[in-house]
Motif scaffolding. Structure first.
Motif, short mmCIF file in Angstrom:
data_model
loop_
_atom_site.label_atom_id
_atom_site.label_comp_id
_atom_site.label_asym_id
_atom_site.label_seq_id
_atom_site.Cartn_x
_atom_site.Cartn_y
_atom_site.Cartn_z
N GLY A 252 0.85 -1.19 0.00
CA GLY A 252 0.00 0.00 0.00
C GLY A 252 0.89 1.24 0.00
O GLY A 252 0.72 2.13 0.81
N PRO B 248 9.61 -8.30 -8.24
CA PRO B 248 9.00 -7.47 -9.29
C PRO B 248 9.09 -5.97 -8.99
O PRO B 248 8.97 -5.16 -9.90
CB PRO B 248 7.54 -7.94 -9.32
N TRP C 144 11.34 -14.04 -13.68
CA TRP C 144 10.12 -13.22 -13.67
C TRP C 144 9.75 -12.78 -15.07
O TRP C 144 8.57 -12.72 -15.41
CB TRP C 144 10.28 -12.02 -12.73
N TYR D 229 8.20 -15.80 -16.65
CA TYR D 229 6.90 -16.05 -16.03
C TYR D 229 5.85 -15.10 -16.59
O TYR D 229 4.77 -15.51 -16.99
CB TYR D 229 7.04 -15.90 -14.51
N ALA D 230 6.19 -13.81 -16.65
CA ALA D 230 5.24 -12.83 -17.18
C ALA D 230 4.91 -13.15 -18.63
O ALA D 230 3.76 -13.08 -19.06
CB ALA D 230 5.83 -11.42 -17.06
N PHE E 192 2.19 -15.55 -19.68
CA PHE E 192 0.82 -15.02 -19.63
C PHE E 192 0.65 -13.81 -20.54
O PHE E 192 -0.31 -13.07 -20.41
CB PHE E 192 0.48 -14.63 -18.18
N ALA F 241 2.09 -11.17 -20.29
CA ALA F 241 2.10 -9.98 -19.44
C ALA F 241 3.52 -9.42 -19.42
O ALA F 241 4.46 -10.04 -19.91
CB ALA F 241 1.66 -10.34 -18.03
N THR F 242 3.67 -8.22 -18.89
CA THR F 242 5.00 -7.65 -18.71
C THR F 242 5.09 -7.12 -17.29
O THR F 242 4.08 -6.79 -16.67
CB THR F 242 5.27 -6.48 -19.69
N ILE F 243 6.32 -7.03 -16.79
CA ILE F 243 6.54 -6.45 -15.46
C ILE F 243 6.87 -4.99 -15.70
O ILE F 243 7.98 -4.66 -16.11
CB ILE F 243 7.71 -7.14 -14.74
N PRO G 50 7.14 -12.69 -4.80
CA PRO G 50 6.31 -11.67 -5.46
C PRO G 50 6.29 -10.40 -4.62
O PRO G 50 6.70 -10.41 -3.44
CB PRO G 50 4.90 -12.30 -5.48
N GLY G 51 5.78 -9.32 -5.20
CA GLY G 51 5.61 -8.08 -4.43
C GLY G 51 4.42 -8.13 -3.50
O GLY G 51 4.35 -7.39 -2.51
N TYR G 52 3.47 -9.03 -3.80
CA TYR G 52 2.24 -9.16 -3.01
C TYR G 52 2.60 -9.50 -1.56
O TYR G 52 3.31 -10.47 -1.30
CB TYR G 52 1.37 -10.24 -3.65
N ASP G 53 2.11 -8.71 -0.62
CA ASP G 53 2.60 -8.76 0.76
C ASP G 53 2.51 -10.13 1.43
O ASP G 53 3.50 -10.60 2.00
CB ASP G 53 1.87 -7.73 1.64
N PRO G 54 1.33 -10.80 1.42
CA PRO G 54 1.26 -12.03 2.22
C PRO G 54 2.23 -13.12 1.75
O PRO G 54 2.97 -13.67 2.58
CB PRO G 54 -0.21 -12.46 2.10
N PRO H 183 3.51 -20.55 -7.99
CA PRO H 183 3.35 -19.98 -9.35
C PRO H 183 2.46 -20.83 -10.25
O PRO H 183 1.99 -20.36 -11.27
CB PRO H 183 4.80 -19.94 -9.89
#
Ligand SMILES: [Ca+2]
Ligand SMILES: [Ca+2]
Ligand SMILES: [Ca+2]
Ligand SMILES: [Ca+2]
Ligand SMILES: [Ca+2]
Lengths: 519, 519
Positions: free
Chosen positions: A287, A320, A349, A352-353, A356, A358-360, A413-417, A515
């Motif tokens: 956050g 990331p 990474w 991995y991106a 999908f 996707a890009t980082i 990952p950057g996701y906290d949990p 992942p």
């Protein structure tokens, strides 16, 4: 409360070529150096959060913030000029990785400082004293949670040295390749908690038919059960499968009996002085806001540098969010091999991106640029700053046991949990979490100190924010707040409850990173 | 207890060319048809679970089990012969998809049967009466769980018509692409529960800075709050963000106040007779064993066919377990377009597996073959059998609202918690879960009936198994057990608690499926 300084500009590091506007400053606003002997006056208006040069920089020369390179002057820059997209560029760095070319000298060692912790039989240091229920698969989550929930205050009050019983439940554990990458990573994560020094004793609870077999976990990770003096070494079961025991009710009943036997033994643990060098700090931001890179993150960086000077360990994760700034860390890597290990994670990474499509994208957004961030290096450094300025000692995969001293990176990952879960599985025994918007994260069995980046949020969320680094915008110095964070780390490691602990938060946040694929 | 028949062989469907050995049968063992007029004697020994021909089949002609094609005779087959790899092959089917070439005639309609359910204001039928807390992100899981936990038996006993308060907490909700495929799928799943008829009222609890914004969820999914007579329509908040409210403690306190206002209104609901045609059955198998395809799954198939005959809906999911047998479903598709929709899902799974250099291998394993499974069609049919033998009416994406009557497929993983979560999000109001090893699954707010495939497991896990389809191996007929499952569905839909409900299981199993990526 520390005295408030009303400087309109903030210098983040003595080596910096720039200072940051604490508030929007019209042309003619003066910055005065800490020694009072040096003064720079702005030649144009500098918006809140934007940069003003305090030294001349020639074309093509590096510009430093956090004491680190954030880009190269694209035109000659004079003191007092606004530094942004019009005169600061990325130069050649992005095409040229350099390895171990700027390894910082080790900080001056600080010795003799201790915290009050628990010394475990394997020699490791704990900051809390928990019993854990390790759930191998979602299908054993209900049973695991019920065993833990049985031990409420009415029971635990008889065991004052026991901090609690935590059920490590999650949503995975099956429908993946047996002994594949995800299975091995889950086993490493579960074992990292089981073996964590803050978990004095544990019970593994499985269903029986899941991919994430309790026996695989116990064997591959060499789990062993708590020893009870005067009892057989295998007196207590290490694992329990619901299908063998005969259902949820019988499993819960039997699990409770096992934990009742553990409690008196776990309650025997007593705090004793332990060198601060045995602290392993997990750093996290979540956050984030425009203040994160100016207040809480660099202040935490000062605390991190202090911990490293004391011989301790600091983990930076969230790869990331490092992305695009890895060039800066490879230069700080103790050896080129360590720098290469980091690049391998970055390449992972990217692949991995790409799976999908996707890009980082860690480039400064339009909003970031409006807020004063110029280059991807500067933005990444805003996150990297949490871990201070010392040499990069090693790079770990997710949930791998961290054995180095000093500053290390773990791939999460950057996701906290899942990020904090990985670092705690790696052995972190204290967490500092910086937040601008106001995260309410807590983790069991490891305390989490939350640091607000700004005063309004700190005031609004006083029940959840342990410290206010927003004071830096109000005039407090970075080093003062950094020192405050360090002292809080030592106090919390010694038993002072964090606000999330006082509220009992941390039963929902265990989140092993998988992942995929899941079938 | 139904009378036990001691037939050594079991006929799964009247159209079948084969029967299954209930126990290992030496050469010379007789199978006698139900009418007593037809007898076949085995020409060789037939192992437990293996197939014996009861009709002659010419080379190249189809062989049927479950009334459906499992392959083609690779040599002429005589009655009494063992049917396995030596005389049964896959023929041309695998290279040739056929669409709508074998659409079963609709079953003879059965009318007038009702269950006692709740009729909601939007006209939909409910089987339970819950209040839900919908957590947008892991960061609001603790607050959500605490609000729910406040409403324990001491409070709920004053509201006898309220079945409970469930917190729908999970590990995701951030670090994904805003409005990307994962975000939209999560929103669909959360909204499917919020709008579920079994949830009479709900509160969405978010953190505030997550990707999975509460406002995005409410707007994109057109969520509306419960109406309280005599109050403003927007009297109660639909969403609550921790960062706006000012932390965990204040959010929990305010959330509890909101739910206290909902309780009397939700308690007003009363059961009334509702046509059985409004039942939407989710079928699931987990912890399968060699008996699943012979006992519980085909018995559930009979119950499914009965529900379709009553005008109800049956959902088959677990697409990776259908894999390789989709050829059989495309032939049963009401239209070629519906068959193509199924193939699109199959192709999605192939691409997904390929991203990770994995494959979906649903071929019979060495152990499967030893147990009597010959072809991939036969193995897939073992899972597909749960949904009966009627025409495929439609194919849904994960958590998409199911609006068709009859037999439909929903795309989910085989992994039980995300599979059931998707079907319930789609509107399933009762779940039947078959298990051989002994799953202890429960789901809130929808009841789950667990059916054991074998008697020893049923006996060992009596606290968790609602029904014993293992009776089929002991001599009970498939139709008798199928009827028993159907009657249990109606009784449970009418309020009879399942064993998982009686134990309060279902707070940990909400598991939205996120294929990734997570950053
Ligand atoms: Ca205590
Ligand atoms: Ca331990
Ligand atoms: Ca983070
Ligand atoms: Ca509803
Ligand atoms: Ca399943």
């Amino acid at each position: 409360m520390a005295p408030i300084d009303d400087q309109p500009f903030l210098q983040l590091h003595p080596d910096d070529d720039i200072v940051i506007a604490r508030r929007s400053a019209p042309a003619g606003t003066a910055w005065i150096a800490a020694d009072g002997q040096w003064q720079v006056v702005s030649r144009e208006s500098i918006d809140l959060g934007h940069k003003m040069a305090i030294r001349p920089v020639e074309v093509g020369q590096p510009v430093r913030k956090y004491g680190q390179l954030i880009g190269y002057a694209s035109t000659a820059i004079e003191p007092g000029e606004w530094v942004h997209l019009h005169n600061l560029g990325m130069g050649e760095l992005k095409h040229n990785y350099e390895f171990s070319t700027e390894v910082p000298a080790p900080p001056e060692p600080i010795t003799g400082r201790t915290f009050m912790g628990y010394r475990r039989p394997d020699g490791r240091a704990a900051t809390r004293n928990y019993i854990g229920i390790v759930s191998t698969v979602n299908c054993s989550a209900t049973s695991s949670a019920r065993i833990a929930r049985h031990f409420d205050e009415s029971i635990l009050s008889d065991y004052p040295n026991v901090d609690g019983v935590v059920a490590l439940t999650h949503k995975g554990g099956c429908a993946m390749e047996f002994d594949g990458a995800d299975h091995r990573q889950l086993a490493r994560t579960l074992a990292g908690f089981a073996k964590h020094p803050n978990i004095a004793a544990y019970l593994v609870v499985g269903l029986g038919c899941e991919t994430s077999q309790a026996s695989y976990l116990a064997n591959s990770q060499e789990l062993v059960q708590i020893a009870i003096p005067g009892q057989e070494p295998d007196h207590l079961p290490l694992t329990m499968n619901i299908q063998d025991v005969g259902g949820v009710a019988k499993t819960v009943e039997r699990g409770i009996e096992v934990l009742k036997e553990m409690l008196p033994e776990v309650n025997r643990a007593e705090r004793e002085p332990i060198p601060v060098s045995e602290l392993i700090l997990a750093t996290e931001c979540g956050g984030s806001d425009g203040n994160s890179g100016v207040t809480a993150n660099p202040a935490l960086g000062i605390a991190s540098d202090l911990l490293v000077a004391h011989g301790g360990t600091v983990i930076l994760s969230e790869v990331p969010e490092i992305y695009g700034g890895e060039h800066l860390l490879t230069r700080r890597a103790r050896t080129p091999e360590i720098g290469q290990k980091l690049l391998e994670r970055i390449r992972w990474w990217e692949k991995y991106a790409k799976k999908f499509d996707a890009t980082i994208d860690n480039n400064p957004s339009v909003g970031n640029k409006r807020g004063g961030l110029t280059t991807i290096y500067e933005k990444s450094l805003g996150a990297i700053a949490k871990a201070g300025s010392t040499a990069l000692q090693d790079v770990y995969e997710y949930a791998e046991p961290v054995t180095s001293k000093g500053f290390v990176v773990m791939d999460t990952p950057g996701y906290d949990p899942p990020s904090v879960t990985g670092m705690v599985a790696g052995g972190a025994n204290v967490v500092v979490f910086t937040t601008g918007r106001g995260s309410c994260f807590g983790c069991k069995p490891v305390p989490t100190i939350k640091v607000a980046t700004n005063t309004p949020m700190y005031e609004r969320m006083r029940d959840d924010m342990d410290l206010n680094a927003g004071r830096i915008l109000d005039g407090a110095s970075l080093s003062e707040v950094g020192q405050e964070i360090f002292e809080k780390i030592v106090a919390v490691a010694s038993g002072e409850p964090t606000l999330s602990e006082a509220q009992g938060i941390g039963d929902e946040e265990f989140c092993p990173w998988s992942p995929g694929p899941i079938f």
